[in-house]
Design a protein around this motif. Structure first.
Motif, PDB file in Angstrom:
ATOM      1  N   MET A 303       7.638   6.090  -3.075  1.00  0.00           N
ATOM      2  CA  MET A 303       8.488   4.908  -2.981  1.00  0.00           C
ATOM      3  C   MET A 303       9.773   5.253  -2.244  1.00  0.00           C
ATOM      4  SD  MET A 303       8.025   3.307  -6.824  1.00  0.00           S
ATOM      5  CE  MET A 303       8.862   1.786  -6.386  1.00  0.00           C
ATOM      6  N   THR A 304      10.289   4.284  -1.507  1.00  0.00           N
ATOM      7  CA  THR A 304      11.554   4.500  -0.806  1.00  0.00           C
ATOM      8  C   THR A 304      12.711   4.411  -1.809  1.00  0.00           C
ATOM      9  OG1 THR A 304      11.834   2.149  -0.321  1.00  0.00           O
ATOM     10  CG2 THR A 304      10.577   3.476   1.269  1.00  0.00           C
ATOM     11  N   LYS A 305      13.905   4.761  -1.343  1.00  0.00           N
ATOM     12  CA  LYS A 305      15.069   4.715  -2.227  1.00  0.00           C
ATOM     13  C   LYS A 305      15.368   3.293  -2.665  1.00  0.00           C
ATOM     14  CE  LYS A 305      19.785   6.501  -2.653  1.00  0.00           C
ATOM     15  NZ  LYS A 305      19.450   7.367  -3.787  1.00  0.00           N
ATOM     16  N   GLY A 306      15.242   2.340  -1.724  1.00  0.00           N
ATOM     17  CA  GLY A 306      15.470   0.942  -2.085  1.00  0.00           C
ATOM     18  C   GLY A 306      14.452   0.438  -3.090  1.00  0.00           C
ATOM     19  N   GLU A 307      13.184   0.801  -2.917  1.00  0.00           N
ATOM     20  CA  GLU A 307      12.160   0.399  -3.875  1.00  0.00           C
ATOM     21  C   GLU A 307      12.380   1.054  -5.224  1.00  0.00           C
ATOM     22  OE1 GLU A 307       8.454  -0.315  -0.730  1.00  0.00           O
ATOM     23  OE2 GLU A 307       8.742   1.640  -1.701  1.00  0.00           O
ATOM     24  N   THR A 308      12.864   2.287  -5.209  1.00  0.00           N
ATOM     25  CA  THR A 308      13.161   2.969  -6.474  1.00  0.00           C
ATOM     26  C   THR A 308      14.265   2.250  -7.239  1.00  0.00           C
ATOM     27  OG1 THR A 308      12.486   5.102  -5.552  1.00  0.00           O
ATOM     28  CG2 THR A 308      13.923   5.144  -7.481  1.00  0.00           C
ATOM     29  N   ILE A 309      15.307   1.847  -6.513  1.00  0.00           N
ATOM     30  CA  ILE A 309      16.401   1.122  -7.165  1.00  0.00           C
ATOM     31  C   ILE A 309      15.910  -0.219  -7.702  1.00  0.00           C
ATOM     32  CG2 ILE A 309      18.635   0.036  -6.778  1.00  0.00           C
ATOM     33  CD1 ILE A 309      19.181   2.226  -4.709  1.00  0.00           C
ATOM     34  N   ARG A 310      15.108  -0.916  -6.898  1.00  0.00           N
ATOM     35  CA  ARG A 310      14.664  -2.258  -7.284  1.00  0.00           C
ATOM     36  C   ARG A 310      13.645  -2.228  -8.423  1.00  0.00           C
ATOM     37  NH1 ARG A 310      11.132  -5.014  -2.900  1.00  0.00           N
ATOM     38  NH2 ARG A 310       9.684  -3.500  -3.843  1.00  0.00           N
TER      39      ARG A 310
END
Length: 416
Positions: A303-310
């Motif tokens: 997962m990307t960093k943005g997907e991890t945050i979301r």
């Protein structure tokens, strides 16, 4: 002799007794220890125990005496009260010196006293809350004896003018109307606008501070953001009335809408700006509390960093974020000055945020600062409004506490 002089003499005498207790207790403990006797505590601990036994009861007796003297109207001469306190201090000194024995646990006794002091500090806040609630309920019941509780809760018109004539002996007050719905409608509308501004900005700034900002930027930006919480509300009121309200009117005119200079949008926006530090700071702490192993596991799965945050960080921190939002909402519900200066004081039941309206806290201030008598229905209505507002904010705080507890229990289990 004046009271101030008596208090100075009392403090000086108590200080001398405390010093005498300290050195006498330490001297006795040192003699016993030097004689080869095994002691359960250090000499200094015995010394502090004698000080607490000397000064503690004296301060407690003088405080209780002052409470009875001031709040209950008892006739207790100050000289006799302070003299009795010093006598008790001297008795405590003798008793504590007698307790300086090899088998006495002075350290445990000191810890028990400290525990009692901390428990007393916690009880003060609890008793203060009950005292506030009792004072509000007692006066609110007097109001509900004059006007129906059901009409107060469900009424759509707030017009207490006739109650002023009744208190002046010029009418019976039958024309007064105390429908609280317009006040609570204005309160909730302005609060909702404030939360629509504060929650997105506060949450996004918290995500940036905790997940993206370099340490150098975070060190500078976070204190600057929290400075907003220290600005006086009257300054926010000036900003809302002089700057934001004309901007709202111009924007509404550009779209062909009529807007009053006293509208709900301006105080709502400015109040949201005021609440941003609360939501941002608390959300930042909650997001930072999410275990880093969850982030690393998400990134390891591709997962990307943005997907991890979301999909990982925000859901894990959601209970704490909701709690921060509820605390900010409680702060907005109690705001008065910004609403007075930017939204007006007219109770207006409308769904148009571009019109003027007022809130519960504004009417409470207006009712308690007018020229009417305290026994009038308009003055007593402030306590009825305060009681309902107290119940609303208490419910929000309880929900916030429960969600914070749920958040902690969740990660306590995950960390095991």
């Amino acid at each position: 002799m004046q009271t101030n002089q008596l208090l100075l003499i009392f403090c000086g005498a108590l200080l001398l007794l405390g010093l005498l207790a300290f050195f006498a207790g330490r001297s006795k403990a040192t003699r016993l220890r030097s004689a080869g006797t095994a002691m359960f505590a250090q000499p200094d601990q015995y010394a502090w125990f004698t000080v607490l036994s000397t000064a503690g009861p004296a301060v407690l007796v003088s405080t209780l005496g002052a409470f009875v003297l001031l709040l209950m109207g008892a006739d207790i001469p100050t000289l006799y009260l302070l003299s009795a306190s010093l006598v008790i201090a001297a008795i405590g000194l003798m008793v504590s010196l007698n307790q300086v024995k090899p088998d006495f646990h002075a350290r445990q006794a000191i810890e028990r006293v400290i525990r009692m002091v901390l428990a007393g500090a916690a009880l003060i806040s609890i008793f203060t809350t009950f005292g506030i609630l009792f004072s509000i309920i007692s006066e609110a019941l007097r109001f509900f004896q004059m006007h129906s509780f059901w009409e107060f809760i469900t009424g759509t018109t707030w017009n207490p003018g006739a109650s002023f004539l009744a208190s002046a002996g010029r009418g019976d007050g039958s024309g007064a109307e105390f429908g609280s719905i317009p006040l609570f409608a204005g309160t909730f509308m302005i609060t909702a606008i404030a939360m629509l501004v504060a929650v997105p900005i506060g949450l996004l700034s918290a995500i940036y501070m905790s997940e993206f900002a370099p340490q150098r930027v975070r060190t500078v930006a976070k204190p600057v953001l929290e400075v907003l919480a220290g600005i006086p509300t009257v300054v926010y009121g000036f900003f809302a009335a002089i700057t934001v309200a004309p901007i709202i009117v111009n924007i509404a005119g550009f779209f062909g809408l009529d807007a009053s200079y006293n509208n709900a949008v301006a105080p709502g926006v400015v109040m949201g700006i005021m609440i941003i530090p609360f939501i941002s700071s608390l959300s930042d702490d909650v997001i930072n509390s999410v275990p880093d192993s969850m982030r690393q596991g998400s990134l390891a799965l591709g997962m990307t960093k943005g997907e991890t945050i979301r999909d990982v960080v925000i859901p894990a921190a959601l209970p704490g974020i909701i709690s921060a939002a509820l605390l900010g909402m409680s702060r907005a519900l109690g705001e008065t000055m910004i609403v007075v200066m930017a939204a007006g004081m007219r109770p207006n039941l409308t769904a148009n945020p571009l019109e003027d309206m007022t809130t519960v806290t504004v009417r409470i201030v207006a009712a308690l600062t007018g020229d009417q008598e305290f026994e009038s229905a308009e003055t007593l209505s402030a306590f009825a409004l305060g009681l309902v507002l107290f119940a609303v904010t208490l419910a929000l705080n309880l929900v916030s506490v429960l969600m914070i507890r749920r958040f902690r229990e969740k990660y306590r289990v995950n960390n095991l």
